[in-house]
Motif scaffolding. Structure first.
Motif: not given
Length: 158
Positions: A100-118
């Protein structure tokens, strides 16, 4: 002054400017507390005696970019329940999401999502106090971004 919440659909394209990634599909997941990003080859290394987290983000399946390696000294490890309810230890990084043309700092867990659609999940911690989810909608921010780019091109061609 209280800012009005943005309406986000069940899926949208986001940018990760610190990683130089644009228009990557993200699923909005109100069932997940933490956001997660598809990574592979996650391993610890060392730089000047300090721990260094190395990982590859995304892949050709998820973007038109080649898989790229990133390194950071700013990370932590947490126990997170996966989608099957099993606890697993994951690395957590913090980065900026542009939507939405805005920036948000956020935390991400690192995960193997190779078999996931998104390749990316946006969890409640990111959504909280900023967004309202309308599951009947998709790509709300991305459509706005395309319209703005179209208006900009039309203006430049005048």
């Amino acid at each position: 002054m209280k800012q009005e919440k943005l309406v986000i659909g069940r899926v949208d394209c986001i940018d990760l400017p610190e990683m130089n990634v644009e228009n990557v599909l993200a699923k909005v997941d109100t069932g997940a507390y933490t956001s997660s990003i598809h990574c592979s080859e996650i391993h610890l290394s060392e730089r000047d005696g300090r721990p260094l987290l190395c990982f590859h983000i995304l892949d050709e399946r998820h973007t038109d970019l080649e898989t790229r390696e990133f390194q950071t000294e700013k990370f932590e490890q947490k126990v997170i329940k996966n989608s099957f309810g099993q606890s697993e230890e994951r690395y957590i990084i913090t980065t900026v999401v542009r939507i939405f043309d805005r920036e948000f700092e956020t935390a991400f867990s690192l995960s193997n999502r190779a078999d996931m659609r998104y390749p990316i999940l946006l969890g409640r911690k990111f959504l909280n106090k900023q967004f309202v989810v309308d599951t009947a909608r998709k790509n709300v921010s991305y459509k706005r971004k395309l319209k703005a780019a179209e208006r900009s091109r039309a203006k430049a061609n005048r």
